[in-house]
Design a protein around this motif. Structure first.
Motif, mmCIF file in Angstrom:
data_model
loop_
_atom_site.group_PDB
_atom_site.id
_atom_site.type_symbol
_atom_site.label_atom_id
_atom_site.label_comp_id
_atom_site.label_asym_id
_atom_site.label_seq_id
_atom_site.Cartn_x
_atom_site.Cartn_y
_atom_site.Cartn_z
ATOM 1 N N PRO A 9 0.872 -1.173 0.000
ATOM 2 C CA PRO A 9 0.000 0.000 0.000
ATOM 3 C C PRO A 9 0.915 1.231 0.000
ATOM 4 N N TYR A 11 1.683 4.463 1.939
ATOM 5 C CA TYR A 11 1.356 4.798 3.324
ATOM 6 C C TYR A 11 1.016 6.273 3.478
ATOM 7 N N TYR A 12 0.091 6.539 4.387
ATOM 8 C CA TYR A 12 -0.255 7.932 4.683
ATOM 9 C C TYR A 12 0.920 8.606 5.371
ATOM 10 N N HIS A 18 5.868 2.557 11.386
ATOM 11 C CA HIS A 18 5.999 1.644 12.523
ATOM 12 C C HIS A 18 6.095 0.207 12.018
ATOM 13 N N TYR A 23 6.138 -4.479 8.237
ATOM 14 C CA TYR A 23 5.677 -5.854 7.989
ATOM 15 C C TYR A 23 5.235 -6.033 6.536
ATOM 16 N N ASP A 49 1.116 8.052 0.275
ATOM 17 C CA ASP A 49 -0.219 8.551 -0.067
ATOM 18 C C ASP A 49 -0.315 9.932 0.583
ATOM 19 N N LEU A 239 -5.255 4.690 -5.140
ATOM 20 C CA LEU A 239 -5.220 3.395 -5.826
ATOM 21 C C LEU A 239 -4.551 3.509 -7.196
ATOM 22 N N ASN A 241 -2.007 4.863 -7.962
ATOM 23 C CA ASN A 241 -0.531 4.810 -7.914
ATOM 24 C C ASN A 241 0.013 3.543 -8.564
ATOM 25 N N VAL A 270 -1.699 -6.009 1.039
ATOM 26 C CA VAL A 270 -2.328 -4.971 1.882
ATOM 27 C C VAL A 270 -2.596 -5.542 3.264
ATOM 28 N N ASP A 273 -7.212 -4.039 6.904
ATOM 29 C CA ASP A 273 -8.021 -2.825 7.055
ATOM 30 C C ASP A 273 -8.440 -2.215 5.718
ATOM 31 N N HIS A 278 -9.352 -2.280 -2.151
ATOM 32 C CA HIS A 278 -8.554 -2.970 -3.175
ATOM 33 C C HIS A 278 -9.310 -4.052 -3.935
#
Ligand code: ME8
Length: 523
Positions: A9, A11-12, A18, A23, A49, A239, A241, A270, A273, A278
């Motif tokens: 994904p 990331y914001y 973290h 992961y 993102d 999406l 991207n 992903v 969440d 997706h």
């Protein structure tokens, strides 16, 4: 050459990276490295993102412009990828011109096409409903719960607010049957694991409502073509991207371009969440724009920390850089992918990671390498030993090691079962340790040196195969181990999996690859 396109994904940028972000990115890195070693041409994408209300608010809180804010915070995610030794081929930011141009074209194609019911895919209306800024998602009244404070919350726990504004809609309701057919088509399941697939299918079967895809009450986003009072819904923007990073639409007709070579994506990895975005919205958006949907979306589980949800307010956010400096990078990579059946939730605890380091890495694999290689160094002339005739036990261990490639390939490629792949490899490591004990080369040294050399050869060969297969998971440590076995750089891919060690080749002095955790703490 067959190709493989894998994505994380994006990331914001409102959050610091973290262990959850690490992961997903690591899982993709293992797949990308595995596929390259398996002779495939790989494109591995990650990124950030950067638009939407949530990022706009974070920038405001930080007292800087959204562009300055995203420039600064996006770098943290780029740094994360390099701290994790991640082999991404590209890093996309949604504020880049290449991405904005792609979104505009995606919108135009969706707007000029018809949904399966013959109506236009995009229409102008008015949105009145609930929105959670934290999730950047719209929710139906029936999905909400009311907390003890009387406030309404989304299923994710995020607070929702009532929104009423003019909005463009995507005619998602007309895509229901196509989506259900799509989930049933193809040889590879479109959604994995099966539990998520069932959830998605029952969500779609319940009936879909049209989706609001533009906002007018803030400005940090990509303007809607022809109506700049609207900015695109951040999830449509985000999406996209996966195709903007391939150069679409600029290279659409170029057979050598990234888009022609790598789309449709083999795998969007992903967290659980963001499955709905997706597996429901994204394939429908793409199909509406005349593009193929991705081949597969896999949703992994959620990490808690010492039994609790990770959150800034609890102060228990696990920072990858801290974990890496405490435990070492490869042990962290190994732990994350070994500890939890991939797809299920997991708990990150210090006790669990120390146990994995000391048991699997130090005692089992590290000790196997160290005792075999130092024995060879001292008692077999510091060269790859010359084997004599093989016994049934020798063959059994060699066959088990030789069978691993097919098994690991099956686990990773078809099912993304990282834990199963590692379990299989470590079962052979355990077998090799039992073989050392039962064959007792230290006794053979005195009684039968030819047999001793055979035993050592079988062990070195087994370690070679194990190390080759573990390279995607622990690239640096396995490079060290393969160096100690004098395996040339061009004999480390899976094409060379069956190219056995050559007796007589000189071996360098061995050094432990995986220290025990308390040793590290002392050292
Ligand atoms: O959702 N455990 O970005 P995001 C496991 N920008 N994985 C976790 C995790 C945890 N506790 N926390 C986060 C977005 N993740 C959108 C994506 S894609 C077109 C747009 C991982 O910064 C997991 O992969 O909130 C999850 O899906 C992702 O981070 C969410 O990152």
């Amino acid at each position: 050459m067959s190709r493989y396109y894998v994505t994380t994904p994006i990331y914001y940028v409102n959050d610091a990276p973290h262990i959850g972000h690490a992961y997903t990115t690591l899982a993709c890195d293992v797949l990308a490295r595995f596929m390259r070693l398996d002779g495939r041409e790989v494109h591995f994408l990650t990124g950030t993102d950067e638009h939407g209300q949530k990022v706009e608010k974070a920038a405001r809180d930080a007292g800087v412009s959204p562009q300055d804010f995203t420039d600064r915070v996006s770098r943290n995610f780029r740094d994360l990828a390099s701290h994790l030794n991640v082999s991404n081929d590209d890093f996309i930011r949604t504020t880049e011109p290449r991405h904005k141009a792609c979104c505009a074209e995606l919108w135009r194609r969706m707007a000029s096409s018809e949904a399966p019911n013959g109506e236009s895919n995009i229409y102008l209306g008015k949105y009145a409903g609930w929105y959670a800024v934290r999730d950047e998602a719209f929710y139906g009244e029936d999905e909400l719960t009311t907390g003890p404070d009387g406030r309404k919350r989304a299923p994710s726990g995020a607070e929702v607010e009532w929104v009423e504004e003019p909005s463009y809609f995507f005619r998602l309701s007309a895509w229901q049957d196509w989506l259900l057919d799509h989930y049933a088509r193809g040889n590879t399941e479109f959604v994995g694991p099966g539990t998520r697939r069932n959830e998605v299918m029952s969500f779609v079967r319940q009936g879909l409502t049209d989706l609001s895809i533009s906002r007018t009450t803030f400005t940090w986003g990509i303007p809607v073509p022809g109506d700049p009072a609207h900015i695109m819904y951040v999830w449509l923007d985000a999406l996209a991207n996966y195709v903007s990073a391939l150069g679409w639409p600029g290279n659409e007709t170029d057979p050598e371009g990234l888009f022609a070579r790598f789309w449709p994506a083999d795998l969007h990895m992903v967290g659980k969440d963001i499955v709905r975005f997706h597996t429901v919205y994204w394939p429908a958006f793409l199909k509406a724009a005349g593009l193929e949907p991705p081949r597969r979306v896999f949703a992994h589980g959620w990490w808690t920390v010492e039994g609790q949800k990770m959150s800034k307010s609890l102060g228990n956010v696990v920072k990858p850089a801290e974990m890496i400096s405490r435990y070492g990078l490869d042990p962290v990579r190994y732990f994350l992918l070994r500890e939890v059946p991939f797809g299920q939730d997991g708990d990150f605890s210090q006790a669990a990671i120390v146990r994995r380091i000391n048991t699997d890495l130090a005692n089992d694999l590290g000790n196997l390498g160290q005792r075999v290689l130092s024995f060879v160094q001292k008692n077999a002339g510091a060269v790859v030993p010359e084997p004599g005739p093989l016994s049934a036990e020798d063959r059994k261990l060699l066959d088990a090691a030789a069978g691993l490639l097919v098994q690991v390939r099956g686990d990773l490629v078809a099912a993304q079962a990282f834990n199963r792949a590692l379990e299989a490899v470590f079962a052979v490591v355990a077998e090799a340790n039992r073989y050392v004990d039962s064959q007792a080369p230290w006794t053979l040294r005195k009684t039968d040196q030819e047999r001793m050399r055979t035993v050592l050869y079988v062990l070195a060969e087994t370690i070679r195969r194990v190390a080759i297969l573990l390279q995607p998971f622990m690239p640096d440590s396995m490079a060290k181990l393969l160096d100690q076995l004098a395996v040339p750089a061009d004999a480390r891919s899976f094409a060379a999996f069956d190219a056995a060690l050559r007796p007589g080749v000189a071996l360098p002095a061995p050094a432990g690859v995986f220290p025990r955790y308390q040793d590290m703490a002392v050292g």
